[in-house]
Design an enzyme around this catalytic site. Structure first.
Site, PDB file in Angstrom:
ATOM      1  N   HIS A   1      -2.921  -5.868   1.490  1.00  0.00           N
ATOM      2  CA  HIS A   1      -2.262  -5.926   2.796  1.00  0.00           C
ATOM      3  C   HIS A   1      -2.129  -7.363   3.288  1.00  0.00           C
ATOM      4  CE1 HIS A   1      -2.248  -1.596   3.962  1.00  0.00           C
ATOM      5  NE2 HIS A   1      -3.251  -1.537   3.103  1.00  0.00           N
TER       6      HIS A   1
ATOM      7  N   GLU B   1      -0.275  -8.359   5.676  1.00  0.00           N
ATOM      8  CA  GLU B   1      -0.121  -8.354   7.136  1.00  0.00           C
ATOM      9  C   GLU B   1      -1.459  -8.370   7.865  1.00  0.00           C
ATOM     10  OE1 GLU B   1      -0.234  -3.973   6.004  1.00  0.00           O
ATOM     11  OE2 GLU B   1       0.464  -5.854   5.138  1.00  0.00           O
TER      12      GLU B   1
ATOM     13  N   CYS C   1       0.841  -1.195   0.000  1.00  0.00           N
ATOM     14  CA  CYS C   1       0.000   0.000   0.000  1.00  0.00           C
ATOM     15  C   CYS C   1       0.882   1.254   0.000  1.00  0.00           C
ATOM     16  CB  CYS C   1      -0.978  -0.041   1.178  1.00  0.00           C
ATOM     17  SG  CYS C   1      -2.388   1.070   0.992  1.00  0.00           S
TER      18      CYS C   1
END
Length: 226
Positions: free
Chosen positions: A196, A198, A88
């Site tokens: 994302h 994570e 991002c």
């Protein structure tokens, strides 16, 4: 825990550094905090540039972070082969730093997007994607207002010809050219993607998958076997 050390960079406005550090630990590596204002990579084996709104996204997303003191150390290290992943805002910073080609612009809809997104993995030959197989579909969250990947026609052609598209959208959410969700540099050690990983590493957070963990287990395996 492995002796592998993955640096997680924090800029003013970074939001996902703690999530990234947790993902690194869940994969079995050591997460090393890296502060934007320091000239010290602390001898890490790889670097993760997490998402957020560094410097409030003033000028262009990532345009100010690109000149942070830490980037003066990271840019030459990355060009020399240090594995780097930016997600991002991290992807935007990598493009602004000219470590990756192209740019991320306003979504075609001009609306912020926040949803779970289907993706297809194109490459498994980077330090960050070896846990996947080409053609594998995964699901990761996306949350961005300026995630539309654009590049000059000759740059797009070079990316496609060189196998530098790492991941594509299935059902393009933002108008990215060629459905590009993530790319790598020519050497393959630097990867940037808008989704994302994570935020998709454990069932606790309610993600529909834990597909994001593969990016972190990939780098751990790469570092252990290096």
């Amino acid at each position: 825990m492995s002796a592998a050390r993955v640096g997680v960079v924090t800029f003013p406005g970074t939001l996902d550094d703690q999530d990234a550090a947790r993902a690194v630990r869940l994969a079995g590596a050591q997460a090393v905090p890296l502060w934007h204002a320091e000239h010290d990579l602390k001898g890490v084996d790889a670097v993760f540039l997490p998402g957020g709104f560094s410097y409030g996204d003033y000028l262009r997303c990532g345009a100010i972070s690109r000149f942070a003191p830490l980037m003066e150390e990271l840019i030459p290290a990355a060009r020399s082969g240090l594995p780097v992943l930016g997600t991002c805002n991290g992807f935007q910073i990598l493009c602004e730093a000219h470590l990756l080609p192209g740019a991320l612009t306003r979504n075609a809809s001009l609306h912020y997007i926040c949803r779970d997104q289907r993706l297809v993995v194109e490459r498994d030959d980077t330090p960050w994607t070896s846990a996947f197989r080409p053609g594998q579909e995964i699901v990761l969250p996306v949350k961005h207002g300026e995630g539309r990947y654009v590049a000059a026609p000759e740059t797009l052609a070079a990316l496609e010809a060189g196998g530098q598209v790492v991941i594509r959208y299935v059902g393009n959410p933002n108008g990215s050219l060629n459905d590009i969700a993530g790319i790598r540099n020519e050497a393959g050690n630097i990867v940037g993607l808008m989704p994302h990983p994570e935020h998709a590493v454990e069932d606790l957070v309610g993600a529909p998958s834990t597909d994001g963990l593969g990016f972190f287990t990939s780098i751990l395996k790469n570092l252990v076997n290096a």
